[in-house]
Scaffold this motif. Structure first.
Motif, mmCIF file in Angstrom:
data_model
loop_
_atom_site.group_PDB
_atom_site.id
_atom_site.type_symbol
_atom_site.label_atom_id
_atom_site.label_comp_id
_atom_site.label_asym_id
_atom_site.label_seq_id
_atom_site.Cartn_x
_atom_site.Cartn_y
_atom_site.Cartn_z
ATOM 1 N N TYR A 48 36.864 38.254 39.838
ATOM 2 C CA TYR A 48 38.043 37.431 39.480
ATOM 3 C C TYR A 48 37.555 36.111 38.867
ATOM 4 N N GLN A 74 37.959 38.528 35.951
ATOM 5 C CA GLN A 74 39.228 39.262 35.859
ATOM 6 C C GLN A 74 40.372 38.276 35.741
ATOM 7 N N ASP A 75 41.349 38.659 34.972
ATOM 8 C CA ASP A 75 42.642 37.970 34.792
ATOM 9 C C ASP A 75 42.742 37.186 33.484
ATOM 10 N N LYS A 116 44.543 41.793 32.145
ATOM 11 C CA LYS A 116 45.658 42.596 32.644
ATOM 12 C C LYS A 116 46.918 41.894 32.135
ATOM 13 N N ASP A 169 51.554 44.266 42.379
ATOM 14 C CA ASP A 169 50.114 44.187 42.080
ATOM 15 C C ASP A 169 49.208 44.449 43.281
HETATM 16 C C1 GAL Z 1 44.191 40.452 43.024
HETATM 17 C C2 GAL Z 1 44.641 40.705 41.628
HETATM 18 C C3 GAL Z 1 43.635 40.103 40.669
HETATM 19 C C4 GAL Z 1 43.397 38.651 40.993
HETATM 20 C C5 GAL Z 1 43.142 38.428 42.455
HETATM 21 C C6 GAL Z 1 43.079 36.965 42.822
HETATM 22 O O1 GAL Z 1 45.079 41.017 43.903
HETATM 23 O O2 GAL Z 1 44.782 42.080 41.367
HETATM 24 O O3 GAL Z 1 44.125 40.260 39.358
HETATM 25 O O4 GAL Z 1 44.495 37.900 40.554
HETATM 26 O O5 GAL Z 1 44.114 39.057 43.236
HETATM 27 O O6 GAL Z 1 44.302 36.326 42.606
#
Ligand code: GAL
Length: 380
Positions: free
Chosen positions: A259, A288-289, A309, A130
């Motif tokens: 996020y 996000q998430d 995601k 990721d």
């Molecule tokens: C990123 C990830 C996000 C979110 C963020 C904080 O790298 O792509 O989806 O999880 O970290 O954990």
């Protein structure tokens, strides 16, 4: 979708020697059922995850572990409390213990070069999970989402929430101008720049036309960044913004957040300042998430959107790549251009993400089995 490339044929002899697999499908993924060959069970895959304070990484760790075990491998899963030395040490130990493949979601994407050089010299394969590991030629593969597009989706949902765009992509009728503030992720995470770029490119025409006003004037990523994606840091920055830029009776209409944890910090600051009460509606806030606490906030009309995601798919992909690397195959990439880590372009497999608002919580998250309705209702 079959991941085997033509190279699998080329590498078949090697694969047979390495894996001594009986059938063509042995060890090829989570769905083979026959992956538990004698050899697979001799192989340990190290899984290094950043933190357990965010539920997404717990789910990632569990999903990757389950997938690897189903494919017959032993799994060494470690979390590092968002502490860089702890993660470096865990990776060193995985190499010393003889793990054959490492799946790493880095805390600081630039901090692992010496560990990876050790790994490479011991023949250990590295999958960047990721978050891209930067500054190392020893990263074998990258599995992630289309991170620029995640940012585009965040920017787009801010625009639709404000009425500047319609869900079908056409221009909305809201006249603006709207006051917005922008947040970014942790600058040591390669994804943060991708999310920011996607979102900023989407919002910029509206900033240029005056329909969006960043009242604080903080439009640079280093002004907007939140170290380690911390909720408390985001809350503090939002409090500071409210004090410095909104003490003249003006209000915030929208907040770009990259996020859900950051969104929750922003929401706390806004609630403490009276937003969400009478006469002061909550701004449109992205995320996000699809973290469960935030999904509840979306259903309750507090947070506007998140980006879903599907980490189950990401875990599946990581397992497929690990199996291919163990067998000496070349994992199938669908992007060999975008992710230059400063030393090389890392072959990548990128998945798609989806905007979730109150309208599609059920179809995106419950109907797909990601959460149960009870979890969504309870927010946990
Ligand atoms: C990123 C990830 C996000 C979110 C963020 C904080 O790298 O792509 O989806 O999880 O970290 O954990």
């Amino acid at each position: 979708m079959k991941r085997r490339s033509a190279l699998a044929v080329f590498g078949a002899g090697l694969a047979l020697t390495l894996a001594a697999c009986g059938g063509g499908g042995a060890g090829t993924g989570t769905d083979g059922g026959d992956g538990g060959s004698a050899d697979a069970s001799d192989i340990t895959v190290g899984v290094a995850m950043p933190t357990q304070t965010s539920e997404r990484w717990i789910a990632d760790g569990n999903n990757v572990k389950a997938g690897l075990e189903k494919a017959g491998y032993k799994v060494d899963l470690q979390y590092a409390n968002d502490d860089i030395p702890t993660q470096s040490q865990q990776i060193d130990q995985m190499i010393t213990k003889g793990d054959k493949v490492l799946i790493v979601a880095a805390i600081d994407g630039t901090a692992l070069s010496s560990q990876l050089a050790n790994a490479a010299s011991s023949g250990v394969k590295i999958i960047s999970y990721d978050r891209l590991i930067r500054g190392s030629g020893d990263v074998d593969f990258y599995v992630s989402f289309d991170n620029y597009n995640v940012g585009v989706q965040q920017g787009t949902s801010l625009l639709t929430g404000l009425g500047l765009k319609n869900a079908d992509g056409s221009e909305g009728t809201a006249p603006g101008p709207f006051n917005v503030e922008l947040f970014a992720g942790s600058l040591d995470d390669n994804n943060a720049q991708f999310f920011w770029d996607g979102a900023f490119d989407t919002l910029k025409p509206y900033i240029d036309s005056g329909k969006l006003v960043v009242k604080s004037g903080q439009t640079k990523i280093d002004q907007a960044a939140i170290l380690r994606w911390q909720q408390e840091t985001a809350q503090k920055r939002m409090e500071d913004l409210l004090t410095s830029a909104y003490n003249d009776g003006s209000t915030v209409d929208g907040v770009l957040s990259p996020y859900d944890g950051i969104s929750r910090g922003i929401i706390t600051a806004l609630q403490n300042a009276g937003y969400g009460g009478s006469g002061k509606p909550m701004p449109v806030i992205t995320g996000q998430d699809a973290e469960i606490a935030s999904v509840k906030l979306i259903n309750d009309g507090v947070q506007y959107s998140t980006i879903f995601k599907d980490t189950r798919k990401l875990a599946d992909e990581a397992v497929k790549v690990a199996s291919a690397l163990v067998e000496g195959d070349e994992p199938e990439a669908n992007d060999t251009e975008t992710y230059n880590n400063g030393v090389k372009v890392v072959p990548s497999y990128l998945l798609e993400s989806q905007i979730v608002t109150k309208e599609n919580v059920t179809s995106a998250l419950v109907d797909t089995g990601y959460y149960t309705q009870a979890q969504v209702d309870a927010g946990k």
